[in-house]
Enzyme design. Structure first.
Site, short mmCIF file in Angstrom:
data_model
loop_
_atom_site.label_atom_id
_atom_site.label_comp_id
_atom_site.label_asym_id
_atom_site.label_seq_id
_atom_site.Cartn_x
_atom_site.Cartn_y
_atom_site.Cartn_z
N ALA A 109 6.09 1.74 1.25
CA ALA A 109 4.65 1.65 0.96
C ALA A 109 4.35 2.05 -0.49
O ALA A 109 5.24 2.48 -1.24
CB ALA A 109 3.88 2.53 1.94
N HIS A 110 3.08 1.94 -0.84
CA HIS A 110 2.68 2.18 -2.24
C HIS A 110 2.93 3.62 -2.67
O HIS A 110 2.74 4.57 -1.93
CB HIS A 110 1.22 1.79 -2.49
CG HIS A 110 0.20 2.46 -1.62
ND1 HIS A 110 -1.12 2.15 -1.65
CD2 HIS A 110 0.32 3.42 -0.69
CE1 HIS A 110 -1.79 2.89 -0.79
NE2 HIS A 110 -0.93 3.68 -0.20
N ASN A 111 3.40 3.73 -3.91
CA ASN A 111 3.65 5.01 -4.58
C ASN A 111 4.75 5.85 -3.94
O ASN A 111 4.88 7.05 -4.23
CB ASN A 111 2.37 5.84 -4.69
CG ASN A 111 1.32 5.13 -5.53
OD1 ASN A 111 0.32 4.67 -5.02
ND2 ASN A 111 1.58 5.02 -6.82
#
Length: 341
Positions: A237-239
């Site tokens: 997922a993001h980051n």
């Protein structure tokens, strides 16, 4: 078909050869199926009995097991590592095809030397491809993305905009790099999308499995470290940040803004919730759910192992009773303490 002498193989894998250095072989096979023109290996002692009937031209094995095989021996402390190195020597080499006439390259894109672009490949505006990059059929490299030297991207891969892929990486078919992270803010009954303004940075010597997704960051980049290995159908997922040399098996999902240290291994079908930190050297076993940060290296597990259904159901019912049992135990402890006083 490539042919190698045992002397050359010994040099390649760092083994001590007991046998004829000029003996030539042309492939690898299991102990049970190997023929005289092939090399095999013994990495698990439960297969040691097969050495008696093995017909391989040579076997990679530990010195302690050399007496079990009458043929040529390649002695190595870690036979499995030797097998891994040798497998690369017999892997088929991709033919140089140049740029297929159906590939699309934007006028502002930059291509290095000896680049392969297969049929239907699309290279977007201001994208940069290093030397000896190979882009498979129908794969897309988005605007302002960079692909490092010697990287191989298979068919039907989508690399979005502002993605940086390092040198000598492999990205398998169906992978999606740089899609939007899952970010929404609640507005009454509705959801308001949070634009994902970051990118993805992938280090050198990374392998990304088929069907794996690596989301772009919301503000800062999602970061995949040097030498990371991702299996098929992994969700990053993001980051998220993955430390160097971390390996993650298939169907594992890691939620946003979680950070994994170096040399971690995550087995298949695990879930790791968001905003956690796992230190270096954490090993999570299959089908585990990680809901809190881990500050000490070691092996961690959750869930229950397979059992007969009737017994599993009884235990599942007892799990639901644990809180009540804990309260009753605490009350009993208080009563015993009062009697002792």
């Amino acid at each position: 078909m490539r042919h190698l002498t045992l002397g050359a193989i010994a040099e390649i894998i760092g083994a001590k050869l007991e046998g004829d250095a000029d003996y030539s072989v042309s492939g690898l096979a299991t102990l049970a199926s190997a023929l005289p023109h092939q090399v095999s290996f013994l990495a698990n002692m439960k297969y040691a009995g097969q050495l008696n009937v093995c017909q391989a031209g040579a076997v990679i094995l530990n010195a302690d097991q050399a007496k079990l095989f009458v043929g040529h021996c390649l002695l190595l402390d870690n036979p499995y590592l030797g097998y891994a190195k040798l497998s690369q020597e017999f892997a088929p080499l991709a033919d140089f095809i140049g740029i297929d006439k159906s590939a699309t390259v934007h006028s502002t894109a930059t291509l290095g030397s000896s680049v392969n672009l297969a049929a239907g490949a699309v290279i977007g505006p201001y994208a940069r491809l290093g030397n000896a990059v190979s882009i498979g059929p129908n794969s897309v490299i988005g605007a302002h993305s960079r692909i490092g030297n010697g990287t191989n991207i298979a068919a039907n891969v989508s690399v979005y905009h502002d993605v940086e892929v390092g040198d000598f990486c492999t990205i398998h078919s169906g992978a999606v790099i740089g899609a939007d992270g899952f970010g929404f803010a609640k507005d009454g009954p509705d959801w308001v999308k949070i634009a994902q303004l970051g990118g993805v940075t992938i280090g050198d010597h990374v392998e990304v499995g088929a069907g794996t997704s690596i989301d772009r960051g919301a503000l800062d980049n999602t970061i995949i470290g040097y030498g990371v290995k991702l299996d098929n159908q992994v969700q990053i997922a993001h980051n998220v940040e993955l430390g160097d040399y971390t390996a993650i098996a298939g169907c594992t999902a890691i939620a946003g803004s979680t950070k994994l240290g170096k040399h971690c291994t995550i087995a298949g079908a695990c879930g790791i919730t968001g905003h956690l930190t796992l230190t270096d050297g954490v090993h999570v076993t299959a089908m585990s759910l990680v809901t809190h940060s881990i500050s000490e290296p070691g092996a961690y597990s959750s869930g229950t192992g397979l059992d007969k259904n009737q017994k599993w159901r009884r235990n599942a019912t007892r799990f639901k009773q644990l809180d009540q049992m804990a309260k009753r135990l605490k009350q009993l402890e208080l009563e015993v303490a009062q009697l002792q006083n």
